[in-house]
Design a protein around this motif. Structure first.
Motif, PDB file in Angstrom:
ATOM      1  N   MET A   1       0.851  -1.182   0.000  1.00 15.35           N
ATOM      2  CA  MET A   1       0.000   0.000   0.000  1.00 15.35           C
ATOM      3  C   MET A   1       0.895   1.243   0.000  1.00 15.35           C
ATOM      4  N   ILE A   2       0.675   2.124  -0.960  1.00 16.60           N
ATOM      5  CA  ILE A   2       1.474   3.340  -1.115  1.00 16.60           C
ATOM      6  C   ILE A   2       0.861   4.443  -0.253  1.00 16.60           C
ATOM      7  N   PRO A   3       1.657   5.131   0.579  1.00 20.31           N
ATOM      8  CA  PRO A   3       1.105   6.233   1.374  1.00 20.31           C
ATOM      9  C   PRO A   3       0.720   7.405   0.467  1.00 20.31           C
ATOM     10  N   LEU A   4      -0.461   7.942   0.696  1.00 21.84           N
ATOM     11  CA  LEU A   4      -0.968   9.050  -0.120  1.00 21.84           C
ATOM     12  C   LEU A   4      -1.025  10.310   0.735  1.00 21.84           C
ATOM     13  N   LYS A   5       0.126  10.943   0.946  1.00 20.83           N
ATOM     14  CA  LYS A   5       0.181  12.076   1.864  1.00 20.83           C
ATOM     15  C   LYS A   5      -0.626  13.285   1.392  1.00 20.83           C
ATOM     16  N   TYR A   6      -0.809  13.432   0.100  1.00 21.10           N
ATOM     17  CA  TYR A   6      -1.583  14.578  -0.399  1.00 21.10           C
ATOM     18  C   TYR A   6      -3.085  14.324  -0.368  1.00 21.10           C
ATOM     19  N   LEU A   7      -3.468  13.089  -0.113  1.00 25.28           N
ATOM     20  CA  LEU A   7      -4.882  12.715  -0.119  1.00 25.28           C
ATOM     21  C   LEU A   7      -5.336  12.169   1.233  1.00 25.28           C
ATOM     22  N   SER A   8      -4.572  12.406   2.265  1.00 24.08           N
ATOM     23  CA  SER A   8      -4.850  11.808   3.572  1.00 24.08           C
ATOM     24  C   SER A   8      -6.187  12.251   4.168  1.00 24.08           C
ATOM     25  N   ALA A   9      -6.699  13.417   3.790  1.00 21.24           N
ATOM     26  CA  ALA A   9      -7.956  13.905   4.352  1.00 21.24           C
ATOM     27  C   ALA A   9      -9.190  13.407   3.577  1.00 21.24           C
ATOM     28  N   TYR A  10      -8.956  12.665   2.515  1.00 24.97           N
ATOM     29  CA  TYR A  10     -10.072  12.186   1.696  1.00 24.97           C
ATOM     30  C   TYR A  10     -10.592  10.849   2.224  1.00 24.97           C
ATOM     31  N   PRO A  11     -11.862  10.537   1.920  1.00 25.37           N
ATOM     32  CA  PRO A  11     -12.455   9.278   2.406  1.00 25.37           C
ATOM     33  C   PRO A  11     -11.732   8.053   1.852  1.00 25.37           C
ATOM     34  N   ALA A  12     -11.889   6.952   2.571  1.00 33.76           N
ATOM     35  CA  ALA A  12     -11.207   5.702   2.219  1.00 33.76           C
ATOM     36  C   ALA A  12     -11.565   5.213   0.820  1.00 33.76           C
ATOM     37  N   HIS A  13     -12.825   5.363   0.408  1.00 38.80           N
ATOM     38  CA  HIS A  13     -13.202   4.875  -0.927  1.00 38.80           C
ATOM     39  C   HIS A  13     -12.498   5.663  -2.035  1.00 38.80           C
ATOM     40  N   VAL A  14     -12.217   6.931  -1.791  1.00 35.41           N
ATOM     41  CA  VAL A  14     -11.505   7.749  -2.783  1.00 35.41           C
ATOM     42  C   VAL A  14     -10.034   7.328  -2.843  1.00 35.41           C
ATOM     43  N   THR A  15      -9.419   7.185  -1.694  1.00 35.23           N
ATOM     44  CA  THR A  15      -8.005   6.796  -1.688  1.00 35.23           C
ATOM     45  C   THR A  15      -7.819   5.378  -2.231  1.00 35.23           C
ATOM     46  N   ALA A  16      -8.814   4.516  -2.020  1.00 33.91           N
ATOM     47  CA  ALA A  16      -8.736   3.163  -2.580  1.00 33.91           C
ATOM     48  C   ALA A  16      -8.750   3.208  -4.103  1.00 33.91           C
ATOM     49  N   TYR A 146     -12.895  24.934  -8.674  1.00 31.45           N
ATOM     50  CA  TYR A 146     -11.731  25.007  -7.792  1.00 31.45           C
ATOM     51  C   TYR A 146     -11.488  23.701  -7.033  1.00 31.45           C
ATOM     52  N   HIS A 147     -12.519  23.150  -6.422  1.00 32.25           N
ATOM     53  CA  HIS A 147     -12.328  21.958  -5.591  1.00 32.25           C
ATOM     54  C   HIS A 147     -11.889  20.749  -6.423  1.00 32.25           C
ATOM     55  N   GLN A 148     -12.437  20.602  -7.622  1.00 33.87           N
ATOM     56  CA  GLN A 148     -12.009  19.499  -8.489  1.00 33.87           C
ATOM     57  C   GLN A 148     -10.564  19.710  -8.928  1.00 33.87           C
ATOM     58  N   LEU A 149     -10.206  20.941  -9.252  1.00 38.55           N
ATOM     59  CA  LEU A 149      -8.831  21.230  -9.660  1.00 38.55           C
ATOM     60  C   LEU A 149      -7.850  20.992  -8.519  1.00 38.55           C
ATOM     61  N   GLU A 150      -8.242  21.361  -7.307  1.00 38.00           N
ATOM     62  CA  GLU A 150      -7.375  21.118  -6.154  1.00 38.00           C
ATOM     63  C   GLU A 150      -7.158  19.607  -5.980  1.00 38.00           C
ATOM     64  N   PHE A 151      -8.216  18.831  -6.137  1.00 34.52           N
ATOM     65  CA  PHE A 151      -8.093  17.376  -6.039  1.00 34.52           C
ATOM     66  C   PHE A 151      -7.178  16.836  -7.139  1.00 34.52           C
ATOM     67  N   ASP A 152      -7.345  17.341  -8.361  1.00 40.67           N
ATOM     68  CA  ASP A 152      -6.519  16.875  -9.474  1.00 40.67           C
ATOM     69  C   ASP A 152      -5.048  17.255  -9.285  1.00 40.67           C
ATOM     70  N   VAL A 153      -4.784  18.417  -8.710  1.00 37.80           N
ATOM     71  CA  VAL A 153      -3.399  18.796  -8.397  1.00 37.80           C
ATOM     72  C   VAL A 153      -2.837  17.837  -7.355  1.00 37.80           C
ATOM     73  N   ARG A 154      -3.649  17.463  -6.378  1.00 39.86           N
ATOM     74  CA  ARG A 154      -3.211  16.490  -5.374  1.00 39.86           C
ATOM     75  C   ARG A 154      -2.917  15.139  -6.030  1.00 39.86           C
ATOM     76  N   LEU A 155      -3.728  14.757  -7.016  1.00 40.21           N
ATOM     77  CA  LEU A 155      -3.464  13.524  -7.763  1.00 40.21           C
ATOM     78  C   LEU A 155      -2.124  13.631  -8.492  1.00 40.21           C
ATOM     79  N   TYR A 156      -1.878  14.785  -9.108  1.00 39.09           N
ATOM     80  CA  TYR A 156      -0.625  15.004  -9.827  1.00 39.09           C
ATOM     81  C   TYR A 156       0.573  14.904  -8.876  1.00 39.09           C
ATOM     82  N   LEU A 157       0.469  15.528  -7.708  1.00 40.94           N
ATOM     83  CA  LEU A 157       1.560  15.476  -6.732  1.00 40.94           C
ATOM     84  C   LEU A 157       1.780  14.046  -6.242  1.00 40.94           C
ATOM     85  N   THR A 158       0.698  13.304  -6.098  1.00 37.42           N
ATOM     86  CA  THR A 158       0.804  11.893  -5.724  1.00 37.42           C
ATOM     87  C   THR A 158       1.522  11.110  -6.820  1.00 37.42           C
ATOM     88  N   HIS A 159       1.166  11.400  -8.072  1.00 33.07           N
ATOM     89  CA  HIS A 159       1.821  10.728  -9.196  1.00 33.07           C
ATOM     90  C   HIS A 159       3.320  11.031  -9.196  1.00 33.07           C
TER      91      HIS A 159
END
Length: 170
Positions: A1-16, A146-159
């Motif tokens: 399991m890879i730690p997702l530090k940029y997505l830690s505040a998101y629900p488990a189903h999203v991080t899964a 804004y909120h979708q873009l912030e999430f997508d930036v977090r996805l990019y940082l995770t990548h």
């Protein structure tokens, strides 16, 4: 399991879901498909003009911005994606404030939507200092997605953390 530090505040189903995209090596292609090309802002002068256009559109009565630029010293992992600073100086019997916005150089080669999200976030700090409800309402006023873009930036940082930087065509 890879730690997702940029997505830690998101629900488990999203991080899964993100974990599955990473495991299948599909996160990068998904981001490249959703955002097919990078913005054309390459210099500090162009970035200043870009941010000032946004400010003129949405925050005409906000404080004047004295400097905007890309900052190689900003490290996403330790500080922030961008910063808004106010420097106050006494000149004679007046107190003068200078506002500066700095954006991490990591965002020189990303889609326009990501740069806009960072710029909107820093511009919102001209009116609202704290990350509270009023702050995020102002962000969504300037950029409805804004909120979708912030999430997508977090996805990019995770990548970037897991697989490395994506190369967007300009």
């Amino acid at each position: 399991m890879i730690p997702l530090k940029y997505l830690s505040a998101y629900p488990a189903h999203v991080t899964a879901q993100v974990q599955q995209l990473l495991a299948d090596d599909k996160l990068g292609p998904l981001l490249l498909k959703k955002y097919p090309s990078a913005h054309g802002v390459r210099t500090d002068k162009a970035l200043y003009d870009y941010v000032m256009d946004l400010k003129t559109q949405h925050l005409r009565n906000a404080a004047q911005i004295n400097k905007v630029g890309f900052d190689a010293k900003l490290h996403v992992y330790h500080h922030a994606l961008g910063t808004h600073t106010t420097v106050s100086r006494v000149q004679g019997n007046k107190l003068k404030a200078k506002h500066e916005i700095r954006i991490a150089t990591l965002f020189k080669d990303v889609p326009d939507a990501f740069l806009k999200m960072i710029a909107v976030h820093e511009l919102a700090h001209l009116k609202e200092r704290n990350h509270d409800k009023a702050f995020y309402q102002l962000c969504t006023y300037m950029e409805p997605d804004y909120h979708q873009l912030e999430f997508d930036v977090r996805l990019y940082l995770t990548h970037i953390d897991v697989a490395g930087k994506l190369d967007w065509p300009t």
